[in-house]
Scaffold this motif. Structure first.
Motif, short mmCIF file in Angstrom:
data_model
loop_
_atom_site.label_atom_id
_atom_site.label_comp_id
_atom_site.label_asym_id
_atom_site.label_seq_id
_atom_site.Cartn_x
_atom_site.Cartn_y
_atom_site.Cartn_z
N ALA A 151 0.79 -1.19 0.00
CA ALA A 151 -0.09 0.00 0.09
C ALA A 151 0.73 1.18 -0.04
O ALA A 151 1.95 1.12 0.67
CB ALA A 151 -0.83 -0.12 1.28
N ALA A 152 0.56 2.39 -0.75
CA ALA A 152 1.43 3.50 -0.88
C ALA A 152 0.79 4.41 -0.30
O ALA A 152 -0.56 4.87 -0.21
CB ALA A 152 1.59 3.53 -2.29
N THR A 153 1.79 5.78 0.13
CA THR A 153 1.26 6.93 0.37
C THR A 153 1.01 7.86 -0.62
O THR A 153 1.37 7.64 -1.78
CB THR A 153 2.33 7.56 1.27
OG1 THR A 153 3.34 7.77 0.44
CG2 THR A 153 2.70 6.60 2.69
N GLU A 154 0.36 8.92 -0.41
CA GLU A 154 -0.03 10.02 -1.33
C GLU A 154 1.23 11.08 -1.34
O GLU A 154 1.32 11.85 -2.26
CB GLU A 154 -1.41 10.71 -1.05
CG GLU A 154 -2.61 9.86 -1.68
CD GLU A 154 -3.02 8.98 -0.31
OE1 GLU A 154 -4.21 8.25 -0.40
OE2 GLU A 154 -2.31 8.94 0.67
N GLU A 155 1.92 11.08 -0.39
CA GLU A 155 2.85 11.91 -0.01
C GLU A 155 4.23 11.30 -0.45
O GLU A 155 4.78 10.53 0.52
CB GLU A 155 2.93 12.62 1.12
CG GLU A 155 4.18 13.37 1.72
CD GLU A 155 4.25 14.70 0.53
OE1 GLU A 155 5.19 14.36 -0.12
OE2 GLU A 155 3.40 15.36 0.42
N PRO A 156 4.95 11.45 -1.59
CA PRO A 156 6.29 10.83 -1.92
C PRO A 156 7.27 11.17 -0.96
O PRO A 156 8.56 10.49 -1.09
CB PRO A 156 6.26 11.33 -3.36
CG PRO A 156 5.65 12.55 -3.46
CD PRO A 156 4.45 12.43 -2.59
N SER A 157 7.48 12.10 -0.36
CA SER A 157 8.44 12.55 0.33
C SER A 157 8.38 11.96 2.00
O SER A 157 9.31 12.16 2.71
CB SER A 157 8.75 14.11 0.63
OG SER A 157 7.29 14.72 1.43
N GLN A 158 7.33 11.26 2.29
CA GLN A 158 7.20 10.49 3.53
C GLN A 158 7.27 9.12 3.43
O GLN A 158 6.70 8.37 2.72
CB GLN A 158 5.65 10.99 4.28
CG GLN A 158 5.48 10.42 5.34
CD GLN A 158 4.03 10.68 5.87
OE1 GLN A 158 3.35 11.48 5.39
NE2 GLN A 158 3.51 9.84 7.11
N LEU A 159 8.29 8.64 4.06
CA LEU A 159 8.64 7.11 3.68
C LEU A 159 7.39 6.22 4.05
O LEU A 159 7.09 5.56 3.31
CB LEU A 159 9.83 6.70 4.74
CG LEU A 159 10.10 5.47 4.63
CD1 LEU A 159 10.56 4.91 3.40
CD2 LEU A 159 11.35 5.10 5.50
N ALA A 160 6.78 6.37 5.19
CA ALA A 160 6.00 5.67 5.71
C ALA A 160 4.67 6.12 6.51
O ALA A 160 4.97 7.27 7.24
CB ALA A 160 6.49 4.45 6.60
N GLU A 161 3.48 5.81 6.43
CA GLU A 161 2.38 6.14 7.19
C GLU A 161 1.88 4.96 7.86
O GLU A 161 1.10 3.94 7.21
CB GLU A 161 1.36 7.06 6.20
CG GLU A 161 0.26 7.63 6.83
CD GLU A 161 -0.74 8.20 6.11
OE1 GLU A 161 -1.80 8.26 6.21
OE2 GLU A 161 -0.25 9.13 5.26
N PRO A 162 1.50 4.80 9.26
CA PRO A 162 0.91 3.82 9.79
C PRO A 162 -0.62 3.75 9.51
O PRO A 162 -1.20 4.62 9.35
CB PRO A 162 1.12 3.93 11.40
CG PRO A 162 1.39 5.48 11.29
CD PRO A 162 1.89 6.09 10.04
N TYR A 163 -1.16 2.60 9.53
CA TYR A 163 -2.59 2.42 9.48
C TYR A 163 -2.96 1.15 10.27
O TYR A 163 -2.34 0.33 10.38
CB TYR A 163 -3.03 2.31 8.10
CG TYR A 163 -2.72 1.21 7.30
CD1 TYR A 163 -3.73 0.13 7.15
CD2 TYR A 163 -1.59 1.23 6.41
CE1 TYR A 163 -3.19 -0.98 6.37
CE2 TYR A 163 -1.34 0.00 5.76
CZ TYR A 163 -1.99 -1.12 5.64
OH TYR A 163 -1.70 -2.31 5.05
N ASP A 164 -4.12 1.17 10.75
CA ASP A 164 -4.78 0.09 11.47
C ASP A 164 -5.09 -1.10 10.31
O ASP A 164 -5.83 -0.82 9.24
CB ASP A 164 -6.17 0.38 12.09
CG ASP A 164 -5.88 1.24 13.24
OD1 ASP A 164 -4.79 1.30 13.89
OD2 ASP A 164 -6.74 2.18 13.45
N HIS A 165 -4.57 -2.16 10.60
CA HIS A 165 -4.76 -3.46 9.72
C HIS A 165 -5.26 -4.54 10.69
O HIS A 165 -5.43 -4.71 11.96
CB HIS A 165 -3.29 -3.80 9.42
CG HIS A 165 -3.25 -4.93 8.47
ND1 HIS A 165 -3.37 -6.40 8.80
CD2 HIS A 165 -3.06 -5.17 7.30
CE1 HIS A 165 -3.28 -7.13 7.72
NE2 HIS A 165 -3.30 -6.18 6.64
N ALA A 166 -6.30 -5.30 9.89
CA ALA A 166 -6.90 -6.21 10.51
C ALA A 166 -6.32 -7.25 11.42
O ALA A 166 -6.71 -7.75 12.40
CB ALA A 166 -7.93 -7.17 9.44
#
Length: 216
Positions: A151-166
């Motif tokens: 899954a990809a971020t919309e902000e290319p300069s930010q390495l990673a963005e956390p999210y809640d996964h099942a």
């Protein structure tokens, strides 16, 4: 390397849901012709470079491993979860599956012609993802290929963005920055396939296949 807390949490979570996961993703490429096309391209490139073998890292119940095997390539699967490996061995008894960590692969240097990693890096804390790519680089033969999906971020300069996964905390990644980290290891981008967020009705995240090759 001893297991970090996130590895134990991920292992336990997938163990508890291995059978459910197996059924839910039994045919992961159904109605996904573009996914199949890029995976087939990856397989063709590995064949042209010497024929493998391919390591399916984070193989889960082995359905992608079986798909690559059906393309005529030697392939084996490795997963952190013993429960997932048990499912894979039951589903595909003719294929090789092993329990293992992507942070410490029990593979010789330069011993594989391809690395396939479908949503397998997503639970890795951003400060440790470079360790995975060091291992991928170590085991990949010169001229070999890597296919990542995430899954990809919309902000290319930010390495990673956390999210809640099942299952367990996960991260979506900057495609440009992941490609750059691989390029620093002489694994250079060949192509990328980007699905816009509206293709993901659950979360609205873009998704990416990143195809790369190691310098000969």
């Amino acid at each position: 390397m001893t297991d970090a807390g996130f590895l134990e949490a991920t292992r336990s979570a997938y163990n508890s849901r291995a059978a459910e996961y197996n059924e839910l993703f039994r045919d992961p490429l159904a109605d996904k012709p573009l996914d199949r096309a890029l995976i087939d391209t990856f397989a063709d490139l590995v064949k042209a470079a010497g024929g493998g073998p391919i390591a399916d890292l984070g193989c889960g119940p082995g359905h992608f491993t079986a798909y690559l095997h059906a393309r005529g390539l030697p392939v084996f699967g490795i997963d952190l979860s013993p429960g997932m490996i048990e499912q894979a061995r039951q589903e595909h008894p003719d294929l090789r599956f092993e329990v293992g960590s992507m942070f410490a692969l029990e593979l010789a240097d330069g011993s594989v012609g391809g690395v396939f990693s479908h949503y397998s890096i997503i639970h890795t804390p951003p400060e440790r993802v470079h360790e995975l790519f060091d291992e991928f680089t170590r085991v990949l033969a010169p001229g070999g290929h890597v296919l990542l999906a995430f899954a990809a971020t919309e902000e290319p300069s930010q390495l990673a963005e956390p999210y809640d996964h099942a299952v367990s905390l996960a991260y979506r990644w900057s495609t440009d920055m992941i490609a750059g980290m691989l390029r620093e290891r002489n694994i250079v981008e060949t192509a990328r396939l980007v699905f816009p967020g509206h293709h993901d009705p659950k979360r609205g995240f873009p998704s990416v296949f990143l195809l790369t090759g190691k310098s000969a």
